[in-house]
Design an enzyme around this catalytic site. Structure first.
Site, PDB file in Angstrom:
ATOM      1  N   LYS A  66      -6.933  -4.827  -3.286  1.00 31.42           N
ATOM      2  CA  LYS A  66      -7.475  -4.965  -2.408  1.00 31.42           C
ATOM      3  C   LYS A  66      -8.720  -4.193  -1.655  1.00 31.42           C
ATOM      4  O   LYS A  66      -8.650  -2.973  -1.688  1.00 31.42           O
ATOM      5  CB  LYS A  66      -6.442  -5.699  -0.867  1.00 31.42           C
ATOM      6  CG  LYS A  66      -6.132  -4.506  -0.255  1.00 31.42           C
ATOM      7  CD  LYS A  66      -5.531  -5.259   0.096  1.00 31.42           C
ATOM      8  CE  LYS A  66      -3.637  -4.125   1.032  1.00 31.42           C
ATOM      9  NZ  LYS A  66      -4.136  -3.291   2.016  1.00 31.42           N
ATOM     10  N   THR A  82       0.055   0.754   6.741  1.00 34.40           N
ATOM     11  CA  THR A  82       0.995   0.675   7.793  1.00 34.40           C
ATOM     12  C   THR A  82       1.609  -0.537   8.723  1.00 34.40           C
ATOM     13  O   THR A  82       0.577  -1.807   8.642  1.00 34.40           O
ATOM     14  CB  THR A  82       0.816   1.670   8.284  1.00 34.40           C
ATOM     15  OG1 THR A  82      -0.827   1.108   9.838  1.00 34.40           O
ATOM     16  CG2 THR A  82      -0.421   2.876   8.540  1.00 34.40           C
ATOM     17  N   THR A  83       2.116  -0.749   9.604  1.00 34.25           N
ATOM     18  CA  THR A  83       2.821  -1.136   9.983  1.00 34.25           C
ATOM     19  C   THR A  83       1.950  -2.325  11.166  1.00 34.25           C
ATOM     20  O   THR A  83       1.664  -3.010  11.259  1.00 34.25           O
ATOM     21  CB  THR A  83       4.360  -1.500  10.742  1.00 34.25           C
ATOM     22  OG1 THR A  83       5.512  -0.369  10.097  1.00 34.25           O
ATOM     23  CG2 THR A  83       4.560  -2.350  11.290  1.00 34.25           C
ATOM     24  N   ASP A  84       0.983  -1.270  11.986  1.00 31.96           N
ATOM     25  CA  ASP A  84      -0.121  -2.128  12.066  1.00 31.96           C
ATOM     26  C   ASP A  84      -1.154  -2.130  11.890  1.00 31.96           C
ATOM     27  O   ASP A  84      -2.076  -2.940  12.642  1.00 31.96           O
ATOM     28  CB  ASP A  84      -0.229  -0.814  13.614  1.00 31.96           C
ATOM     29  CG  ASP A  84      -0.134   0.500  13.175  1.00 31.96           C
ATOM     30  OD1 ASP A  84       0.451   0.998  12.072  1.00 31.96           O
ATOM     31  OD2 ASP A  84      -1.446   0.902  13.115  1.00 31.96           O
ATOM     32  N   VAL A  85      -1.435  -2.024  10.626  1.00 37.48           N
ATOM     33  CA  VAL A  85      -2.899  -1.966  10.023  1.00 37.48           C
ATOM     34  C   VAL A  85      -2.701  -3.597   9.535  1.00 37.48           C
ATOM     35  O   VAL A  85      -2.636  -4.879   8.999  1.00 37.48           O
ATOM     36  CB  VAL A  85      -3.514  -1.397   9.909  1.00 37.48           C
ATOM     37  CG1 VAL A  85      -4.985  -1.295   9.514  1.00 37.48           C
ATOM     38  CG2 VAL A  85      -3.441   0.267  11.254  1.00 37.48           C
ATOM     39  N   CYS A  86      -2.605  -2.618   8.053  1.00 40.31           N
ATOM     40  CA  CYS A  86      -2.538  -3.505   7.043  1.00 40.31           C
ATOM     41  C   CYS A  86      -1.382  -4.293   6.752  1.00 40.31           C
ATOM     42  O   CYS A  86      -1.290  -5.671   6.110  1.00 40.31           O
ATOM     43  CB  CYS A  86      -2.485  -2.270   5.471  1.00 40.31           C
ATOM     44  SG  CYS A  86      -3.691  -2.012   4.823  1.00 40.31           S
ATOM     45  N   ASP A 104       0.793  -1.177  -0.230  1.00 40.17           N
ATOM     46  CA  ASP A 104       0.145  -0.014   0.238  1.00 40.17           C
ATOM     47  C   ASP A 104       0.653   1.214  -0.262  1.00 40.17           C
ATOM     48  O   ASP A 104       0.334   2.081   0.294  1.00 40.17           O
ATOM     49  CB  ASP A 104      -0.780  -0.201   1.321  1.00 40.17           C
ATOM     50  CG  ASP A 104      -2.038  -0.961   1.062  1.00 40.17           C
ATOM     51  OD1 ASP A 104      -2.386  -1.770   0.312  1.00 40.17           O
ATOM     52  OD2 ASP A 104      -3.506  -1.182   1.961  1.00 40.17           O
TER      53      ASP A 104
END
Length: 224
Positions: free
Chosen positions: A126, A155-159, A26
């Protein structure tokens, strides 16, 4: 092998370039620009842009090693036919109603020009945080015999983390590259990286780009 935590990658020492893919998640205008989705949520996109040179260095090295390069893009159809009522509600609450943010028909959906995307690379589109949900991502991986995944992007914490977790559940061997991932929330970024390593690598291994590039250099020496 690549020096990593809590174990070196891959665990069995068999790093096969043909069975390995660098996943670049992303890195789109809507997440990295000053006028895109991320900025409109009140986040500073500069940490995301800061990883671009590192990501490009990894793309170059992985491509040279014979690995696959797979990019993902997140966004909805231009007519929003794939957007649920809840997603439309969240979009309105975020102040995005009436805009073309995160729509595939808009410029913001495109990968930023700074990222080295080549015609031979694979792009997976997606709508969800995970690269696996409602996509052909897993089919592409299985069809190409890809068993090992190196994770970068935002982002590291989400996707990144959502795709990583699902990849681990599908028994892909996963390595997250710490300085090739980023988030607008530094606490969440650090926590997400830490979570990779708990329970002796419940979500695979963690390494920085220096270790990955060094491992690829050793691989080139061995094959040469």
């Amino acid at each position: 092998m690549i020096d990593a935590t809590p174990f070196n990658y891959p665990y069995d020492g068999n790093l096969n370039p043909a069975a390995t893919a660098l996943i670049v998640i992303d890195l789109q205008e809507d997440f990295l620009s000053e006028t895109g989705y991320f900025a409109l949520q009140g986040y500073d996109p500069s940490p995301l842009r800061a990883i671009l040179p590192t990501v490009n260095a990894l793309i170059k090295a992985c491509r040279a090693a014979g690995m696959h390069i797979i990019h993902t893009r997140q966004g909805y159809r231009g007519d929003m036919a794939d957007m649920t009522p809840y997603e439309k509600w969240r979009r309105a609450q975020s102040g995005l109603e009436g805009t073309d943010v995160l729509l595939r028909s808009a410029k913001g959906f495109q990968i930023v020009p700074e990222v080295d995307v080549q015609p031979a690379d694979i792009i997976v589109d997606k709508t969800c945080n995970s690269g696996f949900t409602y996509t052909d991502f897993e089919h592409v991986l299985r069809a190409r015999g890809i068993t090992h995944l190196l994770f970068s992007g935002c982002t590291t914490d989400v996707c990144v983390h959502t795709t990583l977790r699902e990849a681990c559940d599908r028994n892909f061997q996963c390595l997250t590259i710490s300085d090739a991932c980023a988030s607008g929330d530094q606490y969440a970024h650090a926590a997400a990286l830490h979570m990779v390593t708990v329970e002796f690598g419940v979500f695979g291994a963690l390494a920085d780009s220096k270790a990955v590039l060094a491992g690829l250099a050793k691989l080139a020496e061995k094959s040469g």
